[in-house]
Motif scaffolding. Sequence first.
Motif, PDB file in Angstrom:
ATOM      1  N   ARG A 194       0.799  -1.219   0.000  1.00  0.00           N
ATOM      2  CA  ARG A 194       0.000   0.000   0.000  1.00  0.00           C
ATOM      3  C   ARG A 194       0.839   1.280   0.000  1.00  0.00           C
ATOM      4  N   LEU A 195       2.104   1.169   0.352  1.00  0.00           N
ATOM      5  CA  LEU A 195       2.945   2.362   0.396  1.00  0.00           C
ATOM      6  C   LEU A 195       4.047   2.336  -0.649  1.00  0.00           C
ATOM      7  N   SER A 196       4.256   1.194  -1.283  1.00  0.00           N
ATOM      8  CA  SER A 196       5.413   1.032  -2.159  1.00  0.00           C
ATOM      9  C   SER A 196       5.191   1.638  -3.540  1.00  0.00           C
ATOM     10  N   ARG A 197       6.235   2.299  -4.037  1.00  0.00           N
ATOM     11  CA  ARG A 197       6.300   2.731  -5.433  1.00  0.00           C
ATOM     12  C   ARG A 197       7.395   1.954  -6.164  1.00  0.00           C
ATOM     13  N   SER A 198       7.918   0.959  -5.508  1.00  0.00           N
ATOM     14  CA  SER A 198       9.063   0.234  -6.023  1.00  0.00           C
ATOM     15  C   SER A 198       8.634  -0.855  -7.001  1.00  0.00           C
ATOM     16  N   MET A 199       9.329  -0.941  -8.141  1.00  0.00           N
ATOM     17  CA  MET A 199       9.060  -2.013  -9.087  1.00  0.00           C
ATOM     18  C   MET A 199       9.667  -3.326  -8.623  1.00  0.00           C
ATOM     19  N   PHE A 200      10.610  -3.252  -7.659  1.00  0.00           N
ATOM     20  CA  PHE A 200      11.255  -4.463  -7.169  1.00  0.00           C
ATOM     21  C   PHE A 200      11.463  -4.354  -5.669  1.00  0.00           C
ATOM     22  N   SER A 201      11.266  -5.454  -4.999  1.00  0.00           N
ATOM     23  CA  SER A 201      11.533  -5.545  -3.567  1.00  0.00           C
ATOM     24  C   SER A 201      11.812  -7.005  -3.253  1.00  0.00           C
ATOM     25  N   GLU A 202      12.483  -7.245  -2.122  1.00  0.00           N
ATOM     26  CA  GLU A 202      12.689  -8.621  -1.676  1.00  0.00           C
ATOM     27  C   GLU A 202      11.482  -9.134  -0.887  1.00  0.00           C
ATOM     28  N   ALA A 203      10.428  -8.319  -0.760  1.00  0.00           N
ATOM     29  CA  ALA A 203       9.178  -8.734  -0.127  1.00  0.00           C
ATOM     30  C   ALA A 203       8.037  -8.180  -0.967  1.00  0.00           C
TER      31      ALA A 203
ATOM     32  N   PHE B  26      12.543 -10.402   8.301  1.00  0.00           N
ATOM     33  CA  PHE B  26      13.274 -11.117   7.258  1.00  0.00           C
ATOM     34  C   PHE B  26      13.772 -10.171   6.189  1.00  0.00           C
ATOM     35  N   TRP B  27      14.621 -10.702   5.335  1.00  0.00           N
ATOM     36  CA  TRP B  27      15.009 -10.044   4.087  1.00  0.00           C
ATOM     37  C   TRP B  27      15.755 -11.050   3.223  1.00  0.00           C
ATOM     38  N   GLY B  28      16.008 -10.662   1.984  1.00  0.00           N
ATOM     39  CA  GLY B  28      16.684 -11.544   1.056  1.00  0.00           C
ATOM     40  C   GLY B  28      17.694 -10.794   0.223  1.00  0.00           C
ATOM     41  N   GLY B  29      18.354 -11.532  -0.669  1.00  0.00           N
ATOM     42  CA  GLY B  29      19.345 -10.941  -1.547  1.00  0.00           C
ATOM     43  C   GLY B  29      19.052 -11.251  -2.996  1.00  0.00           C
ATOM     44  N   ALA B  30      19.656 -10.488  -3.893  1.00  0.00           N
ATOM     45  CA  ALA B  30      19.360 -10.573  -5.321  1.00  0.00           C
ATOM     46  C   ALA B  30      19.618 -11.947  -5.910  1.00  0.00           C
ATOM     47  N   ALA B  31      20.558 -12.714  -5.338  1.00  0.00           N
ATOM     48  CA  ALA B  31      20.869 -14.044  -5.866  1.00  0.00           C
ATOM     49  C   ALA B  31      20.034 -15.133  -5.192  1.00  0.00           C
ATOM     50  N   SER B  32      18.806 -14.766  -4.769  1.00  0.00           N
ATOM     51  CA  SER B  32      17.805 -15.689  -4.222  1.00  0.00           C
ATOM     52  C   SER B  32      18.102 -16.176  -2.810  1.00  0.00           C
ATOM     53  N   THR B  33      19.067 -15.549  -2.132  1.00  0.00           N
ATOM     54  CA  THR B  33      19.295 -15.876  -0.724  1.00  0.00           C
ATOM     55  C   THR B  33      18.157 -15.310   0.119  1.00  0.00           C
ATOM     56  N   PHE B  34      17.985 -15.862   1.318  1.00  0.00           N
ATOM     57  CA  PHE B  34      16.844 -15.458   2.143  1.00  0.00           C
ATOM     58  C   PHE B  34      17.094 -15.876   3.578  1.00  0.00           C
TER      59      PHE B  34
ATOM     60  N   LEU C  55      21.372 -17.550  -7.558  1.00  0.00           N
ATOM     61  CA  LEU C  55      20.634 -17.412  -8.802  1.00  0.00           C
ATOM     62  C   LEU C  55      19.994 -16.032  -8.881  1.00  0.00           C
ATOM     63  N   LEU C  56      20.355 -15.294  -9.919  1.00  0.00           N
ATOM     64  CA  LEU C  56      19.753 -13.993 -10.207  1.00  0.00           C
ATOM     65  C   LEU C  56      18.653 -14.159 -11.254  1.00  0.00           C
ATOM     66  N   PRO C  57      17.531 -13.414 -11.150  1.00  0.00           N
ATOM     67  CA  PRO C  57      17.134 -12.560 -10.035  1.00  0.00           C
ATOM     68  C   PRO C  57      16.407 -13.369  -8.972  1.00  0.00           C
ATOM     69  N   SER C  58      16.161 -12.773  -7.832  1.00  0.00           N
ATOM     70  CA  SER C  58      15.501 -13.492  -6.749  1.00  0.00           C
ATOM     71  C   SER C  58      14.024 -13.743  -7.032  1.00  0.00           C
ATOM     72  N   SER C  59      13.484 -13.072  -8.028  1.00  0.00           N
ATOM     73  CA  SER C  59      12.075 -13.250  -8.378  1.00  0.00           C
ATOM     74  C   SER C  59      11.849 -14.404  -9.356  1.00  0.00           C
ATOM     75  N   ALA C  60      12.918 -15.123  -9.728  1.00  0.00           N
ATOM     76  CA  ALA C  60      12.797 -16.166 -10.749  1.00  0.00           C
ATOM     77  C   ALA C  60      11.844 -17.280 -10.338  1.00  0.00           C
ATOM     78  N   TYR C  61      11.918 -17.716  -9.072  1.00  0.00           N
ATOM     79  CA  TYR C  61      11.112 -18.833  -8.598  1.00  0.00           C
ATOM     80  C   TYR C  61      10.531 -18.508  -7.219  1.00  0.00           C
ATOM     81  N   PRO C  62       9.400 -19.134  -6.836  1.00  0.00           N
ATOM     82  CA  PRO C  62       8.769 -18.849  -5.537  1.00  0.00           C
ATOM     83  C   PRO C  62       9.368 -19.639  -4.382  1.00  0.00           C
ATOM     84  N   ALA C  63      10.672 -19.873  -4.409  1.00  0.00           N
ATOM     85  CA  ALA C  63      11.303 -20.740  -3.403  1.00  0.00           C
ATOM     86  C   ALA C  63      11.123 -20.203  -1.989  1.00  0.00           C
ATOM     87  N   ARG C  64      11.127 -18.892  -1.820  1.00  0.00           N
ATOM     88  CA  ARG C  64      11.065 -18.334  -0.463  1.00  0.00           C
ATOM     89  C   ARG C  64       9.732 -18.625   0.214  1.00  0.00           C
TER      90      ARG C  64
END
Length: 415
Positions: free
Chosen positions: A326-335, A365-373, A390-399
């Motif tokens: 509801r507050l984000s204007r970001s096209m990308f986030s780790e959440a 929590f938080w994560g990193g671009a190479a799919s770490t979490f 593995l880049l990007p972290s959005s590639a798969y729903p592993a988290r």
Amino acid sequence: MEGIDKHGMSSERLKRIERFVDETYVATGKLAGAVTQVWRRGGLALNSVLGFADRERQVPIAEDSIFRIYSMTKPITSVAVMMLVEQCKIALDDPVSKYIPAWEKLGVHAGGFMDSFQTRPPARPMLVVDLLRHTSGLTYGFQQNTNVDAAYRRLKVGELATDGTLDGMIEKLATLPLEFSPGEAWNYSVATDVLGYIVGKVSGMPFDVFLKERIFDPLGMVDTAFHVPEEKVARFCACYAVGTLGSKVVSAQGPELQDDPRTSPYLKPPTFISGGGGLVSTAADYMRFARMLLQGGELDGVRLLGPKTLALMTTNHLPGGLDLPRLSRSMFSEATYEGVGFGLGFATTITPAATLIPGSAGDFFWGGAASTFFWVDPREDLIVVFLTQLLPSSAYPARRQLRTLVYSAITETGG
């Protein structure tokens, strides 16, 4: 009948986590390898090591393999800031211009392109708390959303693979407008890199030295640093990307090599010390950092922060008590899901039901671009660290899958 171990978790369901990661990701080639650690009630309930650290050379992944943790650097930098807050050397409501005078007249983008930006005055000054919670008005070039982040890309602001410096980034940012007035929105940004700069100025020592002397050495994080020394190169993982970096198109050959560990830029100390994404680490090291967080700022007799400070950090600080969507204007986030707010360096669950994923109010929590979490759940006395490359972290729903699997393995709930 399911076996139940001393950690209040089903032994069979813990094995199911490893089988899932292996069958879904490693055996299929989606991930070269992964280390998954689950800590609960004082010990490791699961320590899963699967696949390859370097697929091309057939080097097996190991418990002490070294990973690029990218934005999992951010919580560490945020802890460094709060250590100085506890010493009253920084206050959360200090204007950032107190530490960066050249930023006192920063305006908000009102139109135009680089070299012809039009600006308006912000509604209020940027505060230190805005940097910690990403409400500063800063951005990342990779957002590819506005004329401002296009200027970031042109000037290579905050990019790890540059020959720039932290001081140079601060100087460049002084010439660029903000995306919005501080406090009006949430936008993932170089804000945590700016915090690293402030830590260096306030502490009187280089930011990387502060982290080593005040956090890594005291906690015994022996493999966490901004580069991989020669004697550790054999343990350094390769990094892969899904198709063209940034896309979700998987090639027939699977993920492509993005950074060879034998020729990587990480093999020498960087000129740009990035508190937002520059560290490498191991599962053991990051677990020690997370255990310190779980225990209210202390581990093995070493106290970095007080428990009330940790409680403050892991409370939602987004204006109006809103969640990220509801507050984000970001096209990308780790959440990316609802019911999640943001504290001082971490995302935090504020409405578990809204996430549609098992969890607890107050887990962070938080994560990193190479799919770490990683995440920490104080209510369940639980930590999970997941490391892969593995880049990007959005590639798969592993988290989200990992959260579901871990919480379904708990048999004796903490509350």
